[in-house]
Scaffold this active site. Structure first.
Site, PDB file in Angstrom:
ATOM      1  N   CYS A   2     -14.599  26.985  -7.843  1.00 34.80           N
ATOM      2  CA  CYS A   2     -14.292  27.080  -9.283  1.00 34.80           C
ATOM      3  C   CYS A   2     -14.825  26.137 -10.051  1.00 34.80           C
ATOM      4  CB  CYS A   2     -12.761  27.173  -9.092  1.00 34.80           C
ATOM      5  SG  CYS A   2     -11.667  28.223  -8.231  1.00 34.80           S
ATOM      6  N   ARG A  31     -20.358  27.140  -8.949  1.00 35.32           N
ATOM      7  CA  ARG A  31     -19.252  26.642  -8.113  1.00 35.32           C
ATOM      8  C   ARG A  31     -18.373  27.718  -7.755  1.00 35.32           C
ATOM      9  NH1 ARG A  31     -18.236  21.266  -8.924  1.00 35.32           N
ATOM     10  NH2 ARG A  31     -16.072  21.486  -8.541  1.00 35.32           N
ATOM     11  N   TRP A  87     -13.787  30.912  -7.542  1.00 39.41           N
ATOM     12  CA  TRP A  87     -13.925  31.135  -6.108  1.00 39.41           C
ATOM     13  C   TRP A  87     -12.715  31.267  -5.612  1.00 39.41           C
ATOM     14  CZ3 TRP A  87     -13.079  28.774  -1.307  1.00 39.41           C
ATOM     15  CH2 TRP A  87     -13.686  29.120  -0.360  1.00 39.41           C
ATOM     16  N   ASN A 113      -8.657  24.191 -10.501  1.00 39.49           N
ATOM     17  CA  ASN A 113      -9.895  24.387  -9.367  1.00 39.49           C
ATOM     18  C   ASN A 113      -8.912  23.616  -8.256  1.00 39.49           C
ATOM     19  OD1 ASN A 113     -11.830  24.118  -7.777  1.00 39.49           O
ATOM     20  ND2 ASN A 113     -12.691  22.162  -8.707  1.00 39.49           N
ATOM     21  N   GLY A 114      -8.697  24.252  -7.105  1.00 40.98           N
ATOM     22  CA  GLY A 114      -8.050  23.393  -6.083  1.00 40.98           C
ATOM     23  C   GLY A 114      -6.990  24.250  -5.238  1.00 40.98           C
ATOM     24  N   GLU A 503     -31.536  23.799  10.346  1.00 42.79           N
ATOM     25  CA  GLU A 503     -31.532  24.065   8.846  1.00 42.79           C
ATOM     26  C   GLU A 503     -32.330  25.271   8.498  1.00 42.79           C
ATOM     27  OE1 GLU A 503     -30.043  23.231   6.442  1.00 42.79           O
ATOM     28  OE2 GLU A 503     -31.259  23.365   4.676  1.00 42.79           O
ATOM     29  N   LYS A 507     -30.446  28.157   6.404  1.00 48.75           N
ATOM     30  CA  LYS A 507     -30.765  28.879   5.201  1.00 48.75           C
ATOM     31  C   LYS A 507     -31.197  30.169   5.327  1.00 48.75           C
ATOM     32  CE  LYS A 507     -30.629  26.493   2.859  1.00 48.75           C
ATOM     33  NZ  LYS A 507     -30.063  24.887   2.857  1.00 48.75           N
ATOM     34  N   GLU A 510     -27.477  32.118   5.186  1.00 56.03           N
ATOM     35  CA  GLU A 510     -26.717  31.938   4.071  1.00 56.03           C
ATOM     36  C   GLU A 510     -27.141  32.910   2.896  1.00 56.03           C
ATOM     37  OE1 GLU A 510     -25.671  27.955   2.492  1.00 56.03           O
ATOM     38  OE2 GLU A 510     -27.792  27.425   2.813  1.00 56.03           O
ATOM     39  N   HIS A 526     -31.349  27.481  28.854  1.00 57.85           N
ATOM     40  CA  HIS A 526     -29.914  27.447  29.105  1.00 57.85           C
ATOM     41  C   HIS A 526     -28.913  28.418  28.707  1.00 57.85           C
ATOM     42  CE1 HIS A 526     -30.918  23.653  31.315  1.00 57.85           C
ATOM     43  NE2 HIS A 526     -31.474  23.161  30.217  1.00 57.85           N
ATOM     44  N   LYS A 623     -21.222  26.431  -4.149  1.00 57.50           N
ATOM     45  CA  LYS A 623     -22.176  25.119  -3.924  1.00 57.50           C
ATOM     46  C   LYS A 623     -21.420  24.121  -3.409  1.00 57.50           C
ATOM     47  CE  LYS A 623     -26.096  22.836  -4.991  1.00 57.50           C
ATOM     48  NZ  LYS A 623     -27.017  23.237  -3.754  1.00 57.50           N
TER      49      LYS A 623
END
Ligand code: M6R
Length: 628
Positions: A2, A31, A87, A113-114, A503, A507, A510, A526, A623
């Site tokens: 948010c 956000r 969000w 936001n929260g 990484e 990438k 996502e 293994h 983000k």
């Protein structure tokens, strides 16, 4: 998680507040982007009085949907308001759950936001009092609490303070209101970031300085427990605690990012632009830090002294996601070069493993945003347990940099793409510099070796530039196209390039939603080897050096089971084995992750683009993860 924005501009200026809020939300959309909204009202020219109530527009989906609604001009002509990009946490993305929320009578509009943890009990209390809820959100509970107080007192700041003192959880919140002809704009912070700024002709608040930058470079970050009252030309900061709140002074930070840096500069996506910025990032990250004559580095500001660095007995790295992968590279660098034991933990797990902090521990938090809730909480715990603190962070003035004090700024500039790219390379550079500094101070790296390491770093930039060309990018796109139908991907790397495999896989998953796993190459036999078949592509990172023979044997094992292999790196023998080859120039092994990650970023980018995915705003992600 948010984005919130609020502004009050003096009437008579050229700008319409709805446009200012939308422009601010555009910079905050990273956000959260499942819905957005604004709430505005108009005051009389040059005064704080208004005959209006707040008008609100909200829409599910991207900001364009809200802009479409606003085309009817119904919110034009106002000069004070708040905006939000969401969000979802409580209640699915919908018009009803979008912010701002109102108190029913439209005396106030509130954005948040929260998370309000005790929202259910508060909701029951309000319902018993006759309040009818229009959404499923926790935010609406806070809105009605504030609305109820405001109706009694006509003091918005005081009503926000009183309501927040009943709330458990964390928030950045802003509210605009009008009662008995008087208008007020207020905000408060407990957890998620919030900055405020006084403008020549107004005042602003936002979750991120990016929203404020087109108006001013001078911002004040609120700290937890702050409440601010904004008026044109004036921002007063008080505490949430206390009946009337105590007035507090907060320092003004001058932001040196330029507004250009927050735009796409002609690139189709922020992610691509940010990938292509990485050679400049390298330049900025080493600027004024190298001491070639003595083979050492110096960090600006609160530098470390040699005795302090010698006193470090153990390093504890705390980070999430991509930043965690940078932390694992940092472990190889610090252990290999400075010979200090390093532990790396997911910040989200650290608090739940009952950590032991031995004397002489340095906790290093790595974070692009400096606002990741898990990282902040882990770092606070490490400090409580006696660790010294240091941040490797991109955002000067962020909560993390303020909590830690000592910070190595990564200087990547604003990163808007949700998939982190340039911030990661900048973290790797910071880790290399810190390991070198540690090694020099502790005598594990002598002057000659230090000079050599600096030389190698200086030679990295042209190599990086060689990877950031259209030809190289097109070559990778063609490879991505050939593997577009793969049912999954395995990324393998070893030594300092093992985290680069992690990484690469993160990438890809996502932004393209394809299953990808990163593994240490030696671990494949293994278990993951069971996955190998013609429909699963294995991407192997192999740098010429200490482990190249071993990594090559992993390629042989994949090929023996008819798995297609993309060979990436500087090892020429691996290139001979790969079905597809992505060459990377040779460098010192310690610096090879910085080069190897670039083609992996490009591979993910092109793969997702070919699949038609929304690259800068991948589904379900935000983000900056400011909730636990
Ligand atoms: O701002 P931070 O570096 O603390 O963020 C940590 C992670 O949330 C972040 O790296 C995330 O994994 C990104 N989506 C990676 O691309």
């Amino acid at each position: 998680m948010c984005g919130i924005v609020g502004a009050w501009l003096n009437q008579g200026g050229a700008e319409d507040i709805a446009d200012v809020l939308i422009e601010g939300l555009r910079t905050l959309e990273y956000r959260g982007y499942d819905s957005s909204g604004i709430g505005v009202l108009r005051t009389d020219i040059g005064s704080s009085s208004s005959a209006e109530n707040v008008k609100v527009a909200r829409r599910q989906g991207r900001l364009e949907n809200l802009e479409e609604v606003l085309k009817d001009g119904s919110l034009k002509g106002a000069n004070v308001g708040v905006g939000h990009t969401r969000w979802a946490t409580h209640g699915e993305p919908s018009d009803e759950n979008a912010h701002p929320h109102t108190d029913g009578s439209n005396h106030i509009a509130l954005v948040h936001n929260g998370i309000i943890e005790n929202y259910l009990e508060l909701r029951r209390e309000l319902e018993a009092d006759g309040v009818v809820f229009a959404s499923e959100t926790d935010t609406e509970v806070l809105t009605h609490l504030v609305g109820r107080e405001y109706a009694k007192s006509g003091d918005l700041g005081g009503s926000l303070r009183a309501s927040l003192r009943r709330v458990k959880g964390y928030y950045a919140v802003s509210v605009v209101g009008n009662m008995n002809g008087a208008t007020e704009l207020a905000c408060a912070r407990q957890g998620p970031p919030l900055c405020v700024a006084t403008l020549e002709n107004g005042a602003m608040l936002a979750s991120d300085v990016l929203a404020v930058l087109p108006h001013t470079r001078e911002v004040t970050y609120l700290v937890d427990g702050d409440l601010a009252i904004l008026k044109p030309g004036e921002v007063v900061i008080e505490t949430i605690a206390g009946e009337a709140g105590e007035s507090v002074e907060r320092e003004v930070t001058v932001i040196d990012w330029d507004t250009e840096a927050a735009g796409k500069s002609g690139y189709e996506h922020f992610m691509l632009k940010e990938i292509f910025e990485q050679s400049e990032v390298l330049g900025r990250a080493i600027h004024d830090r190298l001491l070639p004559t003595v083979g050492d580095v110096a960090f600006e500001g609160d530098g470390w002294t040699d005795p302090e660095l010698n006193g470090i007995g153990r390093v504890q790295i705390l980070a999430c996601g991509t930043a965690l992968h940078a932390g694992i590279v940092a472990r190889y660098l610090i252990e290999g070069l400075a010979r200090i034991p390093v532990e790396v933990d997911y910040a989200s797990e650290y608090r739940y493993c009952d950590p032991v902090v031995s004397p002489g521990t340095l906790a290093v938090a790595i974070s692009q945003s400096g606002e990741t809730a898990d990282t902040l909480a882990a770092m606070r715990l490490a400090q409580e347990l006696g660790a010294q603190a240091m941040a490797i962070c991109n955002v000067q003035g962020s909560t993390l940099t303020r909590d830690c004090g000592r910070t190595i700024l990564t200087h990547a500039g604003p990163e808007i793409g949700v998939a982190s790219t340039k911030a990661f390379t900048a973290q790797l550079i910071a880790a290399y510099l810190f390991a070198l500094r540690l090694g020099r101070a502790r005598g594990t790296i002598d002057e000659t070796e230090g000079r050599k390491m600096i030389e190698e770093l200086r030679h990295l930039r042209p190599k990086l530039e060689g990877l950031l060309t259209t030809d190289y990018s097109d070559h990778i796109r063609k490879i991505a196209k050939r593997h577009l139908d793969a049912k999954g991907f395995l990324f393998l790397g070893r030594g300092v390039n093992y985290p680069i495999a992690l990484e690469g896989a993160l990438k890809l998953k996502e932004i393209s939603y394809v299953h990808a796993e990163g593994y240490a190459a030696g671990e494949m036999k293994h278990g993951p080897i069971a996955l190998i078949e013609p429909a699963l592509t294995t991407l192997v990172i192999n740098t010429k050096g200490r482990v190249s023979d071993k990594v090559r044997s992993a390629i042989e094992q994949v090929k023996a089971r008819k798995g297609p292999v993309i060979a990436l790196g500087s090892d020429p023998l691996s290139a001979e084995l790969g079905d597809d080859v992505i060459d990377v120039p040779t460098s010192s092994e310690w610096l090879s992750p910085i080069l190897n990650v670039v083609p992996l970023q490009l591979f993910s980018y092109h793969f997702a683009d070919l699949k038609g995915c929304d690259i800068d705003k991948p589904r379900n992600l935000a983000k900056s993860v400011t909730v636990e």
